[in-house]
Design an enzyme around this catalytic site. Structure first.
Site, mmCIF file in Angstrom:
data_model
loop_
_atom_site.group_PDB
_atom_site.id
_atom_site.type_symbol
_atom_site.label_atom_id
_atom_site.label_comp_id
_atom_site.label_asym_id
_atom_site.label_seq_id
_atom_site.Cartn_x
_atom_site.Cartn_y
_atom_site.Cartn_z
ATOM 1 N N HIS A 123 25.785 44.402 49.605
ATOM 2 C CA HIS A 123 25.454 45.337 50.673
ATOM 3 C C HIS A 123 24.004 45.226 51.123
ATOM 4 C CE1 HIS A 123 23.278 47.953 47.807
ATOM 5 N NE2 HIS A 123 24.202 47.560 46.956
ATOM 6 N N ASP A 124 23.820 45.332 52.423
ATOM 7 C CA ASP A 124 22.497 45.395 53.055
ATOM 8 C C ASP A 124 21.696 44.105 52.949
ATOM 9 O OD1 ASP A 124 22.633 48.337 53.746
ATOM 10 O OD2 ASP A 124 22.801 48.453 51.565
ATOM 11 N N GLY A 141 22.048 43.363 46.429
ATOM 12 C CA GLY A 141 21.817 44.252 47.548
ATOM 13 C C GLY A 141 20.386 44.210 48.071
#
Length: 269
Positions: A123-124, A141
């Protein structure tokens, strides 16, 4: 313009958006908020979910899981996104997650990237163009990766780390800090081993520019003075050199992770 070709065993949401020439192979699943650009191909058994946009000409191979919710205990169903660029190749069993509220709500992969089998983009994470991830690479992340970066097999990148453009990460490395642009890192824990000279030559950088970059590297990572002082000196001495200034900016920018340094202060370039 050509209509999408969809295998009868595939499950495609009625609200998914499919571009011209899309090909969806056997047992693939496409969720309701997915956008597949022109000429995207899901070879077979691929799953694309979430608020996911996939660019023109990208190919996704069997058992890849793209766009499912992040592996983050702080994620609570926020309406985050995943964007994958054009002409990417996503091989077998790759997993790519969307963003989270704590990270900008977006995971993004640039154009012309190759993500080999069993690799993971968390994520991200933000990846530039022409990134190559070999088998079993793990991008944690909030990691930011520049253009033209190559990751050797089974290496992992610590969350919030930055990998500068044109860097090379050796196989089986555990990178827990920032790697300068044009740098090369290897090891567990990884250390800076020099410049990615092979990559620079292959990409057509001029010999004189590489020589100046090598001179700046030796100055920045010398043993005398502090890193900040050495960076300031290099910035002034090579103020008209784009490659050196790229490294200077990278080091000078605030980061959650330390800059990777040569082991025991040894500078080999």
């Amino acid at each position: 313009m050509s209509d999408p070709v969809i295998h009868p065993t595939a499950i495609i949401s009625e609200s998914a958006q499919l571009g011209s020439g899309v090909r969806i192979g056997p047992y693939s699943i496409v969720g309701p908020n997915v956008v597949l650009g022109d000429d995207v191909e899901l070879v077979s058994h691929a799953v694309v979910e979430g608020n996911t946009v996939i660019g023109k000409g990208t190919r996704i191979f069997p058992f890849a899981s793209v766009g499912h919710e992040p592996q983050d205990l702080k994620f609570h169903g926020e309406d985050s996104r995943l964007e994958i660029g054009e002409r990417c190749t996503i091989r077998e069993s790759v997993t790519i997650n969307p963003g989270t509220q704590n990270g900008g709500m977006l995971t993004k992969i640039g154009n012309d990237c190759l993500i080999m089998a069993n690799a993971h983009v968390a994520h991200d994470a933000i990846l530039g163009n022409n990134v190559i991830m070999a088998n079993y690479v793990g991008i944690a992340g909030h990691v930011h990766v520049g253009d033209n970066v190559i990751f050797g097999g089974t290496c992992v990148i610590h969350q919030f780390s930055r990998i500068g453009s044109h860097a090379f990460i050796g196989a089986q490395s555990m990178v827990d800090g920032d790697v300068i642009p044009y740098g090369m890192a290897i090891g567990n824990r990884a250390h800076l081993t020099g410049l990615n000279l092979v990559g620079l030559k292959r990409r057509g950088f001029e010999r004189e520019a590489i020589h100046r970059l090598r001179a700046a590297y030796r100055q920045i990572f010398a043993s005398e003075g502090t890193l900040r002082e050495r960076v300031e000196d290099a910035a002034e001495l090579f103020k008209n050199d784009f490659l050196v200034q790229d490294v200077v900016r990278f080091i000078s920018e605030a980061s959650d992770r330390p800059i990777l340094l040569p082991r025991n202060g040894q500078v080999t370039e």
